[in-house]
Design a protein around this motif. Structure first.
Motif, PDB file in Angstrom:
ATOM      1  N   ASP A 199      30.639  65.367  -6.828  1.00  0.00           N
ATOM      2  CA  ASP A 199      31.485  64.872  -7.903  1.00  0.00           C
ATOM      3  C   ASP A 199      31.922  63.477  -7.494  1.00  0.00           C
ATOM      4  OD1 ASP A 199      33.157  64.489 -10.036  1.00  0.00           O
ATOM      5  OD2 ASP A 199      34.692  65.902  -9.352  1.00  0.00           O
ATOM      6  N   SER A 200      31.165  62.487  -7.929  1.00  0.00           N
ATOM      7  CA  SER A 200      31.401  61.098  -7.575  1.00  0.00           C
ATOM      8  C   SER A 200      31.306  60.940  -6.051  1.00  0.00           C
ATOM      9  CB  SER A 200      32.740  60.630  -8.125  1.00  0.00           C
ATOM     10  OG  SER A 200      32.921  59.271  -7.887  1.00  0.00           O
ATOM     11  N   ASN A 201      32.407  60.584  -5.393  1.00  0.00           N
ATOM     12  CA  ASN A 201      32.345  60.382  -3.940  1.00  0.00           C
ATOM     13  C   ASN A 201      32.902  61.581  -3.169  1.00  0.00           C
ATOM     14  OD1 ASN A 201      35.025  60.030  -4.579  1.00  0.00           O
ATOM     15  ND2 ASN A 201      35.343  58.295  -3.210  1.00  0.00           N
ATOM     16  N   VAL A 202      32.965  62.727  -3.831  1.00  0.00           N
ATOM     17  CA  VAL A 202      33.468  63.958  -3.215  1.00  0.00           C
ATOM     18  C   VAL A 202      32.351  64.995  -3.193  1.00  0.00           C
ATOM     19  CG1 VAL A 202      35.122  65.854  -3.491  1.00  0.00           C
ATOM     20  CG2 VAL A 202      35.827  63.510  -3.988  1.00  0.00           C
ATOM     21  N   ILE A 203      32.287  65.742  -2.108  1.00  0.00           N
ATOM     22  CA  ILE A 203      31.393  66.886  -2.055  1.00  0.00           C
ATOM     23  C   ILE A 203      32.280  68.131  -2.000  1.00  0.00           C
ATOM     24  CG2 ILE A 203      31.125  66.821   0.475  1.00  0.00           C
ATOM     25  CD1 ILE A 203      28.214  67.821   0.002  1.00  0.00           C
ATOM     26  N   ARG A 204      32.012  69.041  -2.935  1.00  0.00           N
ATOM     27  CA  ARG A 204      32.727  70.311  -2.972  1.00  0.00           C
ATOM     28  C   ARG A 204      31.741  71.391  -2.539  1.00  0.00           C
ATOM     29  NH1 ARG A 204      33.434  71.196  -8.231  1.00  0.00           N
ATOM     30  NH2 ARG A 204      32.147  73.052  -8.362  1.00  0.00           N
ATOM     31  N   ILE A 205      32.157  72.189  -1.598  1.00  0.00           N
ATOM     32  CA  ILE A 205      31.287  73.246  -1.092  1.00  0.00           C
ATOM     33  C   ILE A 205      31.988  74.571  -1.340  1.00  0.00           C
ATOM     34  CG2 ILE A 205      30.073  74.170   0.924  1.00  0.00           C
ATOM     35  CD1 ILE A 205      30.519  71.123   2.001  1.00  0.00           C
ATOM     36  N   GLU A 206      31.335  75.416  -2.117  1.00  0.00           N
ATOM     37  CA  GLU A 206      31.868  76.744  -2.393  1.00  0.00           C
ATOM     38  C   GLU A 206      31.113  77.739  -1.531  1.00  0.00           C
ATOM     39  OE1 GLU A 206      32.140  77.839  -6.537  1.00  0.00           O
ATOM     40  OE2 GLU A 206      32.330  75.717  -7.098  1.00  0.00           O
ATOM     41  N   GLU A 207      31.852  78.459  -0.716  1.00  0.00           N
ATOM     42  CA  GLU A 207      31.269  79.520   0.098  1.00  0.00           C
ATOM     43  C   GLU A 207      31.511  80.814  -0.665  1.00  0.00           C
ATOM     44  OE1 GLU A 207      31.733  81.447   4.557  1.00  0.00           O
ATOM     45  OE2 GLU A 207      33.217  80.009   3.847  1.00  0.00           O
ATOM     46  N   VAL A 208      30.435  81.470  -1.065  1.00  0.00           N
ATOM     47  CA  VAL A 208      30.548  82.687  -1.853  1.00  0.00           C
ATOM     48  C   VAL A 208      30.116  83.862  -0.993  1.00  0.00           C
ATOM     49  CG1 VAL A 208      29.793  83.888  -3.949  1.00  0.00           C
ATOM     50  CG2 VAL A 208      30.098  81.392  -3.969  1.00  0.00           C
ATOM     51  N   LYS A 259      20.009  65.051  -7.469  1.00  0.00           N
ATOM     52  CA  LYS A 259      20.629  66.329  -7.801  1.00  0.00           C
ATOM     53  C   LYS A 259      22.133  66.120  -7.769  1.00  0.00           C
ATOM     54  CE  LYS A 259      17.375  69.615  -5.744  1.00  0.00           C
ATOM     55  NZ  LYS A 259      17.241  70.723  -4.801  1.00  0.00           N
ATOM     56  N   THR A 260      22.860  66.948  -8.536  1.00  0.00           N
ATOM     57  CA  THR A 260      24.321  66.905  -8.427  1.00  0.00           C
ATOM     58  C   THR A 260      24.832  68.186  -7.784  1.00  0.00           C
ATOM     59  OG1 THR A 260      24.552  67.774 -10.663  1.00  0.00           O
ATOM     60  CG2 THR A 260      24.689  65.363 -10.390  1.00  0.00           C
ATOM     61  N   LYS A 261      23.950  69.180  -7.657  1.00  0.00           N
ATOM     62  CA  LYS A 261      24.347  70.401  -6.958  1.00  0.00           C
ATOM     63  C   LYS A 261      23.115  71.150  -6.479  1.00  0.00           C
ATOM     64  CE  LYS A 261      24.869  73.081 -11.188  1.00  0.00           C
ATOM     65  NZ  LYS A 261      25.793  73.791 -12.045  1.00  0.00           N
ATOM     66  N   PHE A 262      23.320  71.978  -5.463  1.00  0.00           N
ATOM     67  CA  PHE A 262      22.267  72.860  -4.981  1.00  0.00           C
ATOM     68  C   PHE A 262      22.907  74.047  -4.278  1.00  0.00           C
ATOM     69  CE2 PHE A 262      22.915  70.079  -1.306  1.00  0.00           C
ATOM     70  CZ  PHE A 262      22.864  70.952  -0.227  1.00  0.00           C
ATOM     71  N   LYS A 263      22.110  75.077  -4.137  1.00  0.00           N
ATOM     72  CA  LYS A 263      22.571  76.323  -3.520  1.00  0.00           C
ATOM     73  C   LYS A 263      21.846  76.508  -2.193  1.00  0.00           C
ATOM     74  CE  LYS A 263      22.742  81.186  -4.970  1.00  0.00           C
ATOM     75  NZ  LYS A 263      22.409  82.050  -6.112  1.00  0.00           N
TER      76      LYS A 263
END
Length: 154
Positions: A78-87, A59-63
């Motif tokens: 995103d490659s070697n970065v994890i971006r976490i969006e808190e909504v 997977k490249t993303k999950f909720k």
């Protein structure tokens, strides 16, 4: 192009074994991510599995949803970065970025400490009457965590 310095991440885990709500705090000197979870018996099993899928590129993303609330977290690799969006509903969106491996290893270490404390307190291994499907730290959760942990160490 963003450059990430090797950061000293910390992770602490708190889960109420009576109700199943919990908090996972991952922080470095620049940011503090507080992940609130509900129904730990379900949330954690899926969370470990989803993080493993992110790590292995299945997977490249999950909720990750916080049961009982409209708030959620979107985890994106995103490659070697994890971006976490808190909504937050209503209210806004907060974005956190971490080195993927630093995040995963720190996260795993935080849970190792949490489980070690449960073992020390006599809560693990589970007694037969505690392996209920909805018990926050049941066999499914432990299996999912151990699988996630094993994958990271390959």
């Amino acid at each position: 192009m963003e450059v990430f310095m090797k950061s000293a991440l910390n992770c602490s885990v708190t889960i109420n074994l009576d109700g199943g709500d919990g908090e996972i705090i991952v922080s470095d000197k620049n940011q503090t991510l507080i992940i609130s979870i509900g129904l730990a018996a379900i949330t954690l099993r899926n969370f470990f599995s989803d993080l493993n899928a992110l790590y292995t590129y299945k997977k490249t993303k999950f909720k990750l949803e916080h049961y009982g609330s409209a708030d959620y977290y979107l985890f994106v690799r995103d490659s070697n970065v994890i971006r976490i969006e808190e909504v937050r509903k209503p209210g806004g969106r907060y974005i956190y970025k971490f080195n993927l491996m630093d995040f995963l290893l720190t996260f795993e270490k935080g849970f190792q400490k949490f489980f070690a404390k449960l073992r020390k307190d006599g809560m693990l291994p589970l007694k037969n009457d505690k392996d209920d499907f909805m018990y926050p730290i049941n066999k499914d959760v432990m299996y999912s965590f151990n699988h996630f942990s094993k994958e990271l160490k390959k």
